[in-house]
Scaffold this active site. Structure first.
Site, PDB file in Angstrom:
ATOM      1  N   HIS A 130       0.835  -1.200   0.000  1.00 47.05           N
ATOM      2  CA  HIS A 130       0.000   0.000   0.000  1.00 47.05           C
ATOM      3  C   HIS A 130       0.872   1.253   0.000  1.00 47.05           C
ATOM      4  CE1 HIS A 130      -3.224  -2.786   1.228  1.00 47.05           C
ATOM      5  NE2 HIS A 130      -4.040  -1.858   0.745  1.00 47.05           N
ATOM      6  N   LYS A 134      -0.783   4.922   4.469  1.00 42.19           N
ATOM      7  CA  LYS A 134      -1.641   3.970   5.174  1.00 42.19           C
ATOM      8  C   LYS A 134      -1.133   3.764   6.591  1.00 42.19           C
ATOM      9  CE  LYS A 134      -4.043  -0.422   4.698  1.00 42.19           C
ATOM     10  NZ  LYS A 134      -5.315   0.256   5.009  1.00 42.19           N
TER      11      LYS A 134
END
Length: 233
Positions: A130, A134
């Protein structure tokens, strides 16, 4: 629908655009915990931070406003939220990932885990990638995938972040700039490998799924999942 966006970060702004394109109205846009009148909205979509999510969700229940939540990192309060939803006759959908493709991927993962049960020559490992913004690791999507494998495959009882050990599924989490989300599950044996993978190209799919879930939930009571929305599984 009149939509409250609880969490107006990057995802909130994309959800706003998708909702407007589908003919809805945004009546609340906030990243704060409180300070808004949720009764102005027909439905709420929560993509806030973990520390605000439980307050936002319960506030919706107490005012009979259906809520769709994609916030991860607050699930230690999930059972408590479900009890309040039941008591208040609220309506709720939580998903670790609202992407339509990811929810199909969940089903593929569950079916594959069932097929692999008992084939002891194979060991499973997961990787999730990600963007660097995040906050949680592993991702909620990765945890959902791991829990599904544990449910279907007797060889595993838990998962471990960045650690391989007997009876545990290793989840390798990477954070790389501008990666919307990649999840891969690999079964390795001495003779071959089996791999399934989902790659998100952008955040549009997450936003569209959340808005579709909100459209589906409006007018209902109870707790549902994306399986109900998509009529799968």
């Amino acid at each position: 629908m009149k939509i409250a966006l609880l969490g107006y970060g990057r995802m909130g702004k994309i959800i706003e655009r998708v909702a407007l394109e589908r003919g809805h109205e945004i009546v609340i846009k906030t990243s704060e915990e409180g300070g808004y009148d949720i009764q102005d909205a027909d439905i709420a979509i929560d993509f806030s931070v973990p520390t605000a999510a439980f307050f936002n969700i319960v506030n919706c229940f107490k005012h009979q406003v259906p809520v769709v939540s994609g916030t991860t990192g607050w699930l230690h309060n999930y059972k408590k939220a479900l009890k309040i939803c039941e008591d208040e006759k609220g309506a709720f959908i939580y998903a670790s990932n609202f992407s339509l493709g990811v929810n199909i991927f969940f089903e593929l993962n569950s079916h594959l885990a069932k097929l692999m049960n008992g084939l002891k020559q194979y060991t499973v490992a997961m990787e999730e990638i990600h963007h660097t913004q995040k906050l949680d690791a592993p991702s909620g999507t990765a945890i959902t995938l791991a829990e599904s494998i544990i449910e279907k495959n007797d060889a595993y009882g838990n998962w471990k972040l960045n650690e391989a050990s007997i009876g545990n599924i290793p989840i390798h989490a990477k954070r790389i700039p501008d990666v919307p989300g990649t999840h891969a599950i690999t079964y390795n044996s001495p003779t071959d490998s089996i791999k399934i993978e989902h790659i998100a190209h952008n955040r549009e799919g997450f936003a569209l799924g959340a808005v579709i879930a909100a459209e589906w939930l409006l007018g209902k009571t109870g707790v549902y999942t994306m399986k109900d929305v998509l009529n799968i599984g």
